[in-house]
Design a protein around this motif. Structure first.
Motif, PDB file in Angstrom:
ATOM      1  N   ALA A 127       0.827  -1.205   0.000  1.00  0.00           N
ATOM      2  CA  ALA A 127       0.000   0.000   0.000  1.00  0.00           C
ATOM      3  C   ALA A 127       0.866   1.261   0.000  1.00  0.00           C
ATOM      4  O   ALA A 127       0.582   2.213  -0.736  1.00  0.00           O
ATOM      5  CB  ALA A 127      -0.935  -0.007   1.201  1.00  0.00           C
ATOM      6  N   LEU A 128       1.914   1.275   0.800  1.00  0.00           N
ATOM      7  CA  LEU A 128       2.785   2.451   0.823  1.00  0.00           C
ATOM      8  C   LEU A 128       3.472   2.628  -0.522  1.00  0.00           C
ATOM      9  O   LEU A 128       3.538   3.740  -1.051  1.00  0.00           O
ATOM     10  CB  LEU A 128       3.822   2.350   1.944  1.00  0.00           C
ATOM     11  CG  LEU A 128       4.744   3.577   2.062  1.00  0.00           C
ATOM     12  CD1 LEU A 128       3.944   4.841   2.360  1.00  0.00           C
ATOM     13  CD2 LEU A 128       5.819   3.351   3.109  1.00  0.00           C
ATOM     14  N   ALA A 129       3.956   1.550  -1.098  1.00  0.00           N
ATOM     15  CA  ALA A 129       4.603   1.644  -2.405  1.00  0.00           C
ATOM     16  C   ALA A 129       3.630   2.192  -3.451  1.00  0.00           C
ATOM     17  O   ALA A 129       3.962   3.108  -4.205  1.00  0.00           O
ATOM     18  CB  ALA A 129       5.149   0.289  -2.830  1.00  0.00           C
ATOM     19  N   PHE A 130       2.405   1.666  -3.491  1.00  0.00           N
ATOM     20  CA  PHE A 130       1.408   2.154  -4.451  1.00  0.00           C
ATOM     21  C   PHE A 130       1.091   3.627  -4.214  1.00  0.00           C
ATOM     22  O   PHE A 130       1.030   4.417  -5.154  1.00  0.00           O
ATOM     23  CB  PHE A 130       0.113   1.352  -4.355  1.00  0.00           C
ATOM     24  CG  PHE A 130       0.142   0.016  -5.032  1.00  0.00           C
ATOM     25  CD1 PHE A 130       1.061  -0.306  -6.017  1.00  0.00           C
ATOM     26  CD2 PHE A 130      -0.779  -0.953  -4.668  1.00  0.00           C
ATOM     27  CE1 PHE A 130       1.069  -1.539  -6.627  1.00  0.00           C
ATOM     28  CE2 PHE A 130      -0.786  -2.200  -5.278  1.00  0.00           C
ATOM     29  CZ  PHE A 130       0.144  -2.491  -6.264  1.00  0.00           C
ATOM     30  N   ALA A 131       0.873   3.996  -2.970  1.00  0.00           N
ATOM     31  CA  ALA A 131       0.519   5.379  -2.652  1.00  0.00           C
ATOM     32  C   ALA A 131       1.640   6.341  -3.040  1.00  0.00           C
ATOM     33  O   ALA A 131       1.382   7.430  -3.557  1.00  0.00           O
ATOM     34  CB  ALA A 131       0.198   5.513  -1.167  1.00  0.00           C
ATOM     35  N   LEU A 132       2.866   5.934  -2.812  1.00  0.00           N
ATOM     36  CA  LEU A 132       3.987   6.815  -3.133  1.00  0.00           C
ATOM     37  C   LEU A 132       4.302   6.820  -4.619  1.00  0.00           C
ATOM     38  O   LEU A 132       4.759   7.840  -5.155  1.00  0.00           O
ATOM     39  CB  LEU A 132       5.214   6.429  -2.313  1.00  0.00           C
ATOM     40  CG  LEU A 132       5.071   6.718  -0.818  1.00  0.00           C
ATOM     41  CD1 LEU A 132       6.284   6.212  -0.058  1.00  0.00           C
ATOM     42  CD2 LEU A 132       4.848   8.188  -0.557  1.00  0.00           C
ATOM     43  N   LEU A 133       4.064   5.719  -5.306  1.00  0.00           N
ATOM     44  CA  LEU A 133       4.252   5.711  -6.759  1.00  0.00           C
ATOM     45  C   LEU A 133       3.323   6.726  -7.416  1.00  0.00           C
ATOM     46  O   LEU A 133       3.699   7.380  -8.384  1.00  0.00           O
ATOM     47  CB  LEU A 133       4.013   4.311  -7.328  1.00  0.00           C
ATOM     48  CG  LEU A 133       5.144   3.318  -7.120  1.00  0.00           C
ATOM     49  CD1 LEU A 133       4.710   1.914  -7.540  1.00  0.00           C
ATOM     50  CD2 LEU A 133       6.396   3.732  -7.867  1.00  0.00           C
ATOM     51  N   ASP A 134       2.119   6.859  -6.874  1.00  0.00           N
ATOM     52  CA  ASP A 134       1.190   7.876  -7.373  1.00  0.00           C
ATOM     53  C   ASP A 134       1.796   9.268  -7.269  1.00  0.00           C
ATOM     54  O   ASP A 134       1.521  10.139  -8.089  1.00  0.00           O
ATOM     55  CB  ASP A 134      -0.109   7.876  -6.551  1.00  0.00           C
ATOM     56  CG  ASP A 134      -0.981   6.668  -6.787  1.00  0.00           C
ATOM     57  OD1 ASP A 134      -0.716   5.899  -7.729  1.00  0.00           O
ATOM     58  OD2 ASP A 134      -1.944   6.491  -6.010  1.00  0.00           O
ATOM     59  N   GLN A 135       2.619   9.486  -6.258  1.00  0.00           N
ATOM     60  CA  GLN A 135       3.222  10.792  -5.996  1.00  0.00           C
ATOM     61  C   GLN A 135       4.551  10.983  -6.734  1.00  0.00           C
ATOM     62  O   GLN A 135       5.147  12.053  -6.654  1.00  0.00           O
ATOM     63  CB  GLN A 135       3.470  10.955  -4.489  1.00  0.00           C
ATOM     64  CG  GLN A 135       2.261  10.762  -3.626  1.00  0.00           C
ATOM     65  CD  GLN A 135       1.279  11.889  -3.771  1.00  0.00           C
ATOM     66  OE1 GLN A 135       1.655  13.049  -3.803  1.00  0.00           O
ATOM     67  NE2 GLN A 135       0.012  11.564  -3.888  1.00  0.00           N
TER      68      GLN A 135
END
Length: 143
Positions: A127-135
């Motif tokens: 989840a953190l990886a996905f959320a930060l990839l968005d950024q």
């Protein structure tokens, strides 16, 4: 420019300490399992006593919480903790992390965001990886 490191917290404090040493952030934000989870990593972050279990030369050694070990002055749980009550629910973790990330531009006019997803459950890390990839930010894994 304010460098902010967001990281997932699991059973071992060592990757957290290494990530903070590597990135040298101005602020650290912890994504933690929290009650009702039976083994919350929240305790490692700012729990009382010596909640952090380290293995040193094959021996278990209990140390103070991560806030103390990292000497985080002015630590604010309301601003520096993301509580994940079901750390195995990928959708919930992702939703909570994305919501939290939306608050950061209000706090920091110039933000350099990075994340480390070494600790925590597989769902928390993903989840953190996905959320930060968005950024489109720097991601790291301590190995």
């Amino acid at each position: 420019m304010t460098r902010v490191l967001i990281l997932t917290v699991g059973g071992s404090p060592d990757p957290i300490l290494k990530a903070v040493d590597l990135h040298q952030p101005d602020e650290v934000i912890f994504a933690c399992s929290a009650p009702p989870c039976p083994s919350p990593s929240l305790e490692q972050v700012h729990g009382a006593g010596t909640p952090c279990r380290h293995i040193v030369d094959g021996q278990e050694e209990m140390r103070p919480n991560l806030v103390t070990q990292l000497a985080l002055r002015g630590f604010r749980p309301d601003l520096q903790l993301i509580e994940l009550p079901d750390p195995d629910d990928l959708h919930d973790c992702l939703s909570r992390l994305r919501s939290f990330l939306q608050t950061l531009p209000e706090r920091f006019s110039q933000l350099e965001l990075c994340g480390d997803f070494t600790g925590g459950t597989k769902s928390m890390s993903t989840a953190l990886a996905f959320a930060l990839l968005d950024q489109r930010v720097t991601l790291s894994v301590v190995s």
